[in-house]
Design an enzyme around this catalytic site. Structure first.
Site, mmCIF file in Angstrom:
data_model
loop_
_atom_site.group_PDB
_atom_site.id
_atom_site.type_symbol
_atom_site.label_atom_id
_atom_site.label_comp_id
_atom_site.label_asym_id
_atom_site.label_seq_id
_atom_site.Cartn_x
_atom_site.Cartn_y
_atom_site.Cartn_z
ATOM 1 N N ALA A 63 0.872 -1.165 0.000
ATOM 2 C CA ALA A 63 0.000 0.000 0.000
ATOM 3 C C ALA A 63 0.916 1.224 0.000
ATOM 4 C CB ALA A 63 -0.876 -0.025 1.235
ATOM 5 N N GLY A 108 0.655 -5.001 1.115
ATOM 6 C CA GLY A 108 -0.558 -5.113 0.299
ATOM 7 C C GLY A 108 -0.305 -5.798 -1.036
ATOM 8 N N GLU A 111 -0.425 -9.357 -0.379
ATOM 9 C CA GLU A 111 -1.822 -9.714 -0.084
ATOM 10 C C GLU A 111 -2.650 -9.834 -1.366
ATOM 11 O OE1 GLU A 111 -1.952 -6.463 2.913
ATOM 12 O OE2 GLU A 111 -2.974 -7.968 4.130
ATOM 13 N N GLU A 131 4.409 -5.222 7.504
ATOM 14 C CA GLU A 131 3.607 -4.158 8.117
ATOM 15 C C GLU A 131 3.932 -3.872 9.575
ATOM 16 O OE1 GLU A 131 2.377 -6.332 5.973
ATOM 17 O OE2 GLU A 131 0.865 -5.423 4.695
HETATM 18 N N1 DAK Z 1 4.634 3.216 -0.708
HETATM 19 C C1 DAK Z 1 5.006 4.366 -1.292
HETATM 20 N N2 DAK Z 1 6.147 4.533 -1.961
HETATM 21 C C2 DAK Z 1 6.959 3.481 -2.056
HETATM 22 C C3 DAK Z 1 6.634 2.223 -1.483
HETATM 23 C C4 DAK Z 1 5.397 2.109 -0.790
HETATM 24 N N3 DAK Z 1 4.972 0.957 -0.265
HETATM 25 N N4 DAK Z 1 7.647 1.379 -1.740
HETATM 26 C C5 DAK Z 1 8.559 2.059 -2.453
HETATM 27 N N5 DAK Z 1 8.147 3.330 -2.642
HETATM 28 C C6 DAK Z 1 8.825 4.397 -3.356
HETATM 29 C C7 DAK Z 1 10.013 4.907 -2.555
HETATM 30 O O1 DAK Z 1 9.588 5.825 -1.582
HETATM 31 C C8 DAK Z 1 10.844 5.549 -3.641
HETATM 32 O O2 DAK Z 1 10.283 6.793 -3.962
HETATM 33 P P1 DAK Z 1 11.240 8.085 -4.232
HETATM 34 O O3 DAK Z 1 12.050 8.229 -2.990
HETATM 35 O O4 DAK Z 1 12.053 7.693 -5.438
HETATM 36 O O5 DAK Z 1 10.273 9.183 -4.493
HETATM 37 C C9 DAK Z 1 10.625 4.627 -4.838
HETATM 38 O O6 DAK Z 1 9.409 3.901 -4.542
HETATM 39 C C10 DAK Z 1 11.733 3.612 -5.019
HETATM 40 O O7 DAK Z 1 11.905 2.939 -3.790
HETATM 41 P P2 DAK Z 1 13.346 2.771 -3.099
HETATM 42 O O8 DAK Z 1 14.260 3.864 -3.492
HETATM 43 O O9 DAK Z 1 13.106 2.546 -1.650
HETATM 44 O O10 DAK Z 1 13.848 1.421 -3.794
HETATM 45 P P3 DAK Z 1 14.848 0.352 -3.214
HETATM 46 O O11 DAK Z 1 15.128 -0.583 -4.339
HETATM 47 O O12 DAK Z 1 15.999 0.993 -2.517
HETATM 48 O O13 DAK Z 1 14.031 -0.437 -2.086
HETATM 49 C C11 DAK Z 1 12.105 -1.619 -1.224
HETATM 50 C C12 DAK Z 1 12.942 -1.248 -2.477
HETATM 51 C C13 DAK Z 1 10.867 -2.363 -1.727
HETATM 52 C C14 DAK Z 1 12.917 -2.568 -0.327
HETATM 53 C C15 DAK Z 1 11.725 -0.334 -0.444
HETATM 54 O O14 DAK Z 1 11.198 0.607 -1.390
HETATM 55 C C16 DAK Z 1 10.711 -0.587 0.620
HETATM 56 O O15 DAK Z 1 11.044 -1.098 1.698
HETATM 57 N N6 DAK Z 1 9.444 -0.178 0.360
HETATM 58 C C17 DAK Z 1 8.392 -0.307 1.329
HETATM 59 C C18 DAK Z 1 7.908 -1.735 1.358
HETATM 60 C C19 DAK Z 1 6.843 -1.933 2.423
HETATM 61 O O16 DAK Z 1 7.081 -1.725 3.618
HETATM 62 N N7 DAK Z 1 5.675 -2.334 1.956
HETATM 63 C C20 DAK Z 1 4.563 -2.570 2.821
HETATM 64 C C21 DAK Z 1 3.774 -1.321 2.840
HETATM 65 S S1 DAK Z 1 2.575 -1.370 4.119
HETATM 66 C C22 DAK Z 1 -4.395 -1.197 6.042
HETATM 67 C C23 DAK Z 1 -4.444 -1.219 4.692
HETATM 68 C C24 DAK Z 1 -3.376 -1.723 4.005
HETATM 69 C C25 DAK Z 1 -2.244 -2.141 4.653
HETATM 70 C C26 DAK Z 1 -2.210 -2.093 6.014
HETATM 71 C C27 DAK Z 1 -3.273 -1.643 6.706
HETATM 72 N N8 DAK Z 1 -5.473 -0.661 6.756
HETATM 73 C C28 DAK Z 1 -5.970 0.588 6.303
HETATM 74 C C29 DAK Z 1 -5.936 -1.323 7.920
HETATM 75 C C30 DAK Z 1 -1.109 -2.531 3.909
HETATM 76 C C31 DAK Z 1 0.080 -1.998 4.283
HETATM 77 C C32 DAK Z 1 1.246 -2.080 3.441
HETATM 78 O O17 DAK Z 1 1.240 -2.593 2.352
#
Ligand code: DAK
Length: 257
Positions: A63, A108, A111, A131
């Site tokens: 997400a 997400g 998921e 998460e």
């Molecule tokens: N959201 C927004 N932007 C993201 C992103 C994300 N999930 N993942 C990556 N990006 C963006 C980065 O911010 C970066 O943007 P700029 O800085 O260039 O503007 C660009 O994509 C490239 O990312 P990186 O520079 O970080 O790339 P790397 O290769 O160095 O790293 C990475 C890749 C996948 C390891 C890293 O980007 C990362 O850790 N991303 C976050 C992954 C993550 O934590 N995903 C889970 C998200 S939480 C709910 C509803 C839904 C959910 C929960 C609750 N409710 C409302 C109850 C679901 C939650 C999630 O999915």
């Protein structure tokens, strides 16, 4: 169709490609709404299988954290409801859905892949539910679908630790069915989708429903549902064509009715 969601339908196989590579295909409200609408539109069409994949180095990196950071409680709940709706559409689609995980499938993104009937992955894929590291929990069904896919032990370990695993490990625990070289992933997904598309659509649709609903039912009830579904297929043109084609030693021409 929006720029951030590409769609191609060829020979009854839909390929939906999340196309927001600058944010690693992170799902915001607009993207979820586009996916919701695209999946809704495929219902009732002649599509017989759908593939979900992503552009660039991510399937879906989760997400959109930037969008979520500012959400109120009400916004977060609405976002969760929308994500659940899209996941349910993938899961309950009247045709099989296949996730072709080309890169990061985190949070997400993992998921959404889990809501598909099964997952193929590239050797470069990374999957996980990180998460808890953000102080939240998997909000689009991950706490329920991951244990159903890989068993409670692996699910608890992955969700509590937030650990991200590679494609080989994901295959070992049964999260993904098969792993392919990056360039071969989509072709492999299409080849399986073609195999499915060549089968009797009424039979595939009925089987998908039994596989989805059975685990929620007592075994006797689920078996009774199988008996009813089996009988019902004998009222379809597909059943007559399938058996006639076998007896005539030719390939069947199914019409999905
Ligand atoms: N959201 C927004 N932007 C993201 C992103 C994300 N999930 N993942 C990556 N990006 C963006 C980065 O911010 C970066 O943007 P700029 O800085 O260039 O503007 C660009 O994509 C490239 O990312 P990186 O520079 O970080 O790339 P790397 O290769 O160095 O790293 C990475 C890749 C996948 C390891 C890293 O980007 C990362 O850790 N991303 C976050 C992954 C993550 O934590 N995903 C889970 C998200 S939480 C709910 C509803 C839904 C959910 C929960 C609750 N409710 C409302 C109850 C679901 C939650 C999630 O999915």
């Amino acid at each position: 169709m929006s720029d951030t969601l590409l769609q191609d339908v060829t020979d009854g196989i839909a390929v939906l490609t999340v196309n927001r590579p600058e944010a690693l295909n992170a799902m915001n409200v607009a993207l979820l709404q586009a996916l919701d609408a695209a999946l809704a539109a495929l219902e009732g069409s002649d599509v017989r299988a759908a593939i979900l994949t992503g552009t660039g180095k991510a399937f879906v990196a989760g997400a959109d954290i930037a969008a979520m950071a500012e959400m109120s409680v009400a916004d977060a709940q609405a976002f969760s409801v929308l994500g659940h709706r899209v996941a349910r559409r993938l899961e309950e689609a009247s045709f099989p859905t296949l996730a072709a995980v080309n890169g990061f499938a985190l949070g997400g993104g993992c998921e959404l892949a889990l809501a598909c009937d099964f997952i193929y992955a590239s050797e470069k894929a990374k999957l996980g539910l990180p998460e808890v590291g953000l102080g939240v929990l998997p909000g689009w069904g991950g706490t329920q679908r991951l244990p159903r896919r890989v068993g409670v032990g692996h699910a608890r370990e992955l969700i509590f630790s937030g650990r991200v695993i590679d494609a080989a490990e994901a295959q070992r625990i049964g999260l993904v069915n098969a792993v392919f070289a990056p360039d071969a992933l989509l072709d492999a997904a299409r080849a399986t989708a073609r195999e499915i598309a060549a089968k009797g659509p009424c039979a595939v649709r009925a089987t998908k429903r039994l596989l989805l609903e059975g685990p929620e039912q007592a075994l006797t009830e689920a078996n009774a549902a199988e008996v009813r579904a089996f009988g019902k297929l004998f009222g379809t043109a597909d059943q007559r064509e399938g058996m006639k084609a076998f007896l005539e030693k030719r390939a069947p021409r199914f019409e999905g009715r």
